[in-house]
Design a protein around this motif. Structure first.
Motif, PDB file in Angstrom:
ATOM      1  N   ARG A   1       7.626  -6.915  -2.561  1.00 27.09           N
ATOM      2  CA  ARG A   1       8.233  -5.576  -2.422  1.00 27.09           C
ATOM      3  C   ARG A   1       9.175  -5.277  -3.599  1.00 27.09           C
ATOM      4  N   ASN A   2       9.970  -6.283  -3.984  1.00 21.86           N
ATOM      5  CA  ASN A   2      10.899  -6.079  -5.097  1.00 21.86           C
ATOM      6  C   ASN A   2      10.151  -5.815  -6.396  1.00 21.86           C
TER       7      ASN A   2
ATOM      8  N   MET B   1       8.981  -2.278  -6.352  1.00 27.16           N
ATOM      9  CA  MET B   1      10.125  -1.364  -6.477  1.00 27.16           C
ATOM     10  C   MET B   1      10.300  -0.916  -7.934  1.00 27.16           C
ATOM     11  N   LYS B   2       9.974  -1.795  -8.868  1.00 25.29           N
ATOM     12  CA  LYS B   2      10.134  -1.447 -10.289  1.00 25.29           C
ATOM     13  C   LYS B   2       9.242  -0.266 -10.675  1.00 25.29           C
TER      14      LYS B   2
ATOM     15  N   ASN C   1       7.661   2.025  -8.103  1.00 30.51           N
ATOM     16  CA  ASN C   1       7.733   3.187  -7.210  1.00 30.51           C
ATOM     17  C   ASN C   1       8.444   2.784  -5.908  1.00 30.51           C
ATOM     18  N   TYR C   2       9.585   3.408  -5.686  1.00 31.28           N
ATOM     19  CA  TYR C   2      10.412   3.053  -4.533  1.00 31.28           C
ATOM     20  C   TYR C   2       9.672   3.288  -3.213  1.00 31.28           C
ATOM     21  N   GLU C   3       9.068   4.466  -3.103  1.00 37.27           N
ATOM     22  CA  GLU C   3       8.397   4.816  -1.836  1.00 37.27           C
ATOM     23  C   GLU C   3       7.279   3.827  -1.512  1.00 37.27           C
TER      24      GLU C   3
ATOM     25  N   SER D   1       6.934   0.772  -2.598  1.00 37.29           N
ATOM     26  CA  SER D   1       7.462  -0.568  -2.280  1.00 37.29           C
ATOM     27  C   SER D   1       7.982  -0.627  -0.841  1.00 37.29           C
ATOM     28  N   LYS D   2       8.576   0.476  -0.379  1.00 39.50           N
ATOM     29  CA  LYS D   2       9.111   0.497   0.993  1.00 39.50           C
ATOM     30  C   LYS D   2       7.982   0.604   2.022  1.00 39.50           C
TER      31      LYS D   2
ATOM     32  N   ASP E   1      10.134  -8.055   6.202  1.00 39.89           N
ATOM     33  CA  ASP E   1       9.144  -7.535   5.240  1.00 39.89           C
ATOM     34  C   ASP E   1       7.703  -7.826   5.638  1.00 39.89           C
TER      35      ASP E   1
END
Ligand code: PEP
Length: 259
Positions: free
Chosen positions: A194-195, A198-199, A201-203, A205-206, A229
């Motif tokens: 997930r991390n 995140m680099k 696209n935030y959405e 990754s969440k 997670d």
């Protein structure tokens, strides 16, 4: 409340009798469950199972997945089936990159990428299996290896390709062998994935669904799903026995959807 997804992979098991019995029994309880279920029977039985699911009025609760596709859509490739054919019979998911395909059919990242592209072009959601070998695990390379497998998709197709994609983290050494795996370890890997996302696209990754697969059973299901997670499980052997599978589904329903 967690949004969980449960996937049952039958591998090279089952027949019409098992399908009838399985769907009949699950049809009595499935309306109690507040999470979706995907079943991946052998390719030969997808169409039959679809009819049985409709017959028992379970089509709002159970979706079907292929266990594999070919890297072509049609042509002189005897014995294969294509993403286009899955689309033709209304299948919504397909597993790609499963450890069994990597081990017994030498599938590599470039083959998996080709399959991923074909599925996307037919609007079928890939269930992208990633995972490390025992040696890579022992050498502490798990995160690097898993990220490389995801990077293969992102570098070639962009991060948005992971929309409507299910990632299944399946350590190759923990599949089909009753391995006892520490849920904290699984959580660490899911969190690292997930991390990494995140680099880009935030959405995504969440929201991306990251499943765990590898010797999941009645005993370990709760402790695995408690990890923040982990969005669900891909179950092989323990899902083949319908009584046992229902036991697992009941545990999930009671522990995660009781209010
Ligand atoms: C699988 O087939 O992907 C799998 C996780 O199998 P099992 O649950 O039997 O380890």
């Amino acid at each position: 409340m967690k949004n969980l997804l449960i996937i049952s992979n039958w591998k090279l098991n089952g027949n019409k009798y098992l399908i009838d019995n399985f769907i009949n029994k699950i049809s009595h309880v499935i309306k109690n469950y507040r999470f979706p279920i995907i079943i991946a029977p052998p390719l030969l039985y997808l169409d039959y199972m679809q009819q049985v699911i409709k017959y028992y009025k379970c089509d709002n609760y159970i979706s079907l997945s292929a266990q594999n596709i070919d890297i072509h859509n049609y042509g002189a490739f005897t014995g294969e089936i294509s993403a286009k054919m899955l689309k033709d019979i209304g299948i919504q998911y397909a597993i790609i990159g499963h450890a069994d395909r990597k081990i017994f059919h030498n599938e590599d990242n470039s083959t998996i990428l080709k399959k991923f592209i074909l599925l996307k072009s037919e609007n079928i959601s890939p269930i992208l299996c990633i995972g490390e070998t025992k040696k890579e695990y022992q050498n502490n390379q798990t995160i690097i290896v898993c990220i490389k497998q995801i990077k293969n998709i992102i570098e070639n197709l962009g991060i948005l390709a992971l929309q409507n994609t299910i990632i299944a983290y399946e350590p190759i050494w923990a599949i089909s062998n009753n391995t006892i795996i520490n849920p904290i370890y699984i959580q660490k890997i899911h969190n690292a994935i997930r991390n990494y996302l995140m680099k880009f696209n935030y959405e995504i990754s969440k929201n991306v669904n990251i499943q765990y697969g590898g010797s999941v059973n009645c005993e370990n299901i709760s402790s695995i799903l408690k990890q923040p997670d982990i969005n669900g499980v891909l179950i092989g052997k323990a899902s083949l026995n319908i009584e046992n599978f229902i036991k697992i589904l009941n545990i999930i329903n009671n522990n995660f959807y009781s209010c």
